[in-house]
Design a protein around this motif. Structure first.
Motif, PDB file in Angstrom:
ATOM      1  N   UNK A 122       0.893  -1.312   0.343  1.00 31.48           N
ATOM      2  CA  UNK A 122      -0.095  -0.028  -0.482  1.00 31.48           C
ATOM      3  C   UNK A 122       1.347   1.220   0.082  1.00 31.48           C
ATOM      4  N   UNK A 123      -0.013   1.796  -0.675  1.00 34.64           N
ATOM      5  CA  UNK A 123       1.054   4.029  -0.984  1.00 34.64           C
ATOM      6  C   UNK A 123       2.630   3.547  -1.838  1.00 34.64           C
ATOM      7  N   UNK A 124       2.824   2.246  -2.662  1.00 32.87           N
ATOM      8  CA  UNK A 124       3.853   2.549  -3.459  1.00 32.87           C
ATOM      9  C   UNK A 124       3.130   2.241  -5.424  1.00 32.87           C
ATOM     10  N   UNK A 125       1.954   2.381  -5.149  1.00 35.87           N
ATOM     11  CA  UNK A 125       1.591   3.075  -7.062  1.00 35.87           C
ATOM     12  C   UNK A 125       1.585   4.159  -7.119  1.00 35.87           C
ATOM     13  N   UNK A 126       1.843   4.571  -8.598  1.00 29.91           N
ATOM     14  CA  UNK A 126       2.230   5.417  -8.605  1.00 29.91           C
ATOM     15  C   UNK A 126       2.617   4.987 -10.485  1.00 29.91           C
ATOM     16  N   UNK A 127       1.311   6.094 -10.727  1.00 25.20           N
ATOM     17  CA  UNK A 127       1.573   6.142 -12.558  1.00 25.20           C
ATOM     18  C   UNK A 127       0.944   7.362 -13.230  1.00 25.20           C
ATOM     19  N   UNK A 128       2.367   6.781 -14.708  1.00 22.54           N
ATOM     20  CA  UNK A 128       2.287   8.251 -15.113  1.00 22.54           C
ATOM     21  C   UNK A 128       1.592   8.052 -16.641  1.00 22.54           C
ATOM     22  N   UNK A 129       0.756   8.982 -16.799  1.00 27.92           N
ATOM     23  CA  UNK A 129      -0.034   8.713 -18.202  1.00 27.92           C
ATOM     24  C   UNK A 129       0.014   9.838 -18.750  1.00 27.92           C
TER      25      UNK A 129
END
Length: 177
Positions: A81-88
């Motif tokens: 938890x808390x580690x997802x990062x999405x660049x779009x």
């Protein structure tokens, strides 16, 4: 004046037709790095891995979406938890550019780029200055190389993508007799 500035930000109209082989969904195998430092073990536990997943979708119109998802997985493979990062990045693609001495490439015009953290919906930031280039690797049929540059430089990378496998419809298993 604001309307004129908005018109200047748009990609110029083009008669470019996206080749059939280029339109569709592209993916790269997940890129994983073991997190082995004492600090990483103390935060995420033993055998944690940093994972990057990349997808690219190009529509026949020339509009596209490029998505990079970074996360940390614990030893059981669950996302921490808390580690997802999405660049779009949403973009439009231009005609193939061939220059002597360079790999053929499709230029892109970035329409919008943002970074978001799904565990905190309030944390969405523009990635002004992000760049995306699409290259056709010589002698590699069915492959597309991407160069993604973040504005800060950290997290920029090259990767080779291949057409995504067609997803098969889900089948229900009959109950055991």
């Amino acid at each position: 004046a604001p309307q004129l500035a908005a018109e200047e930000d748009r990609a110029p109209p083009t008669d470019f037709v996206v080749p059939g082989w280029l339109a569709g969904r592209w993916t790269a195998p997940p890129f994983e790095i073991a997190l082995t430092s004492d600090f990483h073990r103390s935060v995420y536990g033993p055998n944690a891995r940093s994972v990057r997943r990349v997808t690219l979708t190009i529509r026949p119109s020339g509009d596209g979406t490029f998505t990079v998802t970074n996360s940390v997985r614990d030893r059981s493979g669950k996302t921490v938890p808390g580690t997802r990062q999405i660049d779009e990045v949403t973009f439009t693609i231009g005609a193939l550019n061939r220059e002597p001495g360079y790999q053929p490439r499709y230029p892109t015009h970035v329409v919008k780029a943002e970074r978001r953290y799904p565990d905190d919906p309030q944390s969405t930031f523009p990635l002004d200055g992000a760049k995306l280039e699409l290259f056709v690797p010589e002698g590699k049929t069915g492959a597309l190389e991407v160069r993604f540059d973040t504005p800060e430089g950290r997290g920029s990378f090259w990767d080779t993508l291949r057409p995504a496998a067609a997803e098969s419809p889900h089948r229900r298993l009959a109950p055991a007799a």
